[in-house]
Design a protein around this motif. Sequence first.
Motif, mmCIF file in Angstrom:
data_model
loop_
_atom_site.group_PDB
_atom_site.id
_atom_site.type_symbol
_atom_site.label_atom_id
_atom_site.label_comp_id
_atom_site.label_asym_id
_atom_site.label_seq_id
_atom_site.Cartn_x
_atom_site.Cartn_y
_atom_site.Cartn_z
ATOM 1 N N ASN A 14 0.820 -1.212 0.000
ATOM 2 C CA ASN A 14 0.000 0.000 0.000
ATOM 3 C C ASN A 14 0.857 1.266 0.000
ATOM 4 N N GLN A 29 0.824 4.048 -2.946
ATOM 5 C CA GLN A 29 0.573 5.465 -2.698
ATOM 6 C C GLN A 29 1.689 6.338 -3.261
ATOM 7 N N ILE A 62 -6.547 8.512 -4.160
ATOM 8 C CA ILE A 62 -5.439 8.536 -3.194
ATOM 9 C C ILE A 62 -5.992 8.643 -1.769
ATOM 10 N N ARG A 63 -6.944 9.540 -1.582
ATOM 11 C CA ARG A 63 -7.558 9.697 -0.239
ATOM 12 C C ARG A 63 -8.251 8.417 0.198
ATOM 13 N N SER A 77 1.287 9.161 -6.156
ATOM 14 C CA SER A 77 1.793 10.522 -5.992
ATOM 15 C C SER A 77 2.638 10.945 -7.197
ATOM 16 N N GLU A 83 -5.677 5.844 1.614
ATOM 17 C CA GLU A 83 -4.786 6.263 2.716
ATOM 18 C C GLU A 83 -5.224 5.680 4.028
#
Length: 116
Positions: free
Chosen positions: A59, A63, A112-113, A67, A116
């Motif tokens: 994970n 991420q 992305i959010r 990004s 997280e």
Amino acid sequence: MSPFRDLKIWRKSKSLVTKIYRGTTNFPDSEKYGLLSQIRRSTVSIPSNIAEGYGRNSNGEFQRYLSISMGSLFELQTQIQIAQNLDYFKNKEGAKMYELSRETGRMLSSFIRSIE
């Protein structure tokens, strides 16, 4: 997690690549190794990094690659605006591509959010 090909953001960014390639066919020959090449590279980088990050099986790594995709998207938006300033797009093609890149960015930010 499903295969990366099932990710909406991957499919959306891949669609962006196709539209960018088609929308930049009329750039001047002098830009073949300049802005045209840079626009296409940054665009291809978006879905490529999504796929690569997915394949990292972590994970945190995923991420990180998402990004990087976002950075490539911002790079693309800057390049589209430069091309617009130079009148390289026909009609309102540049504005359409810029809006599509913003839509892709909103989806990528949400994705992305969500992880997280």
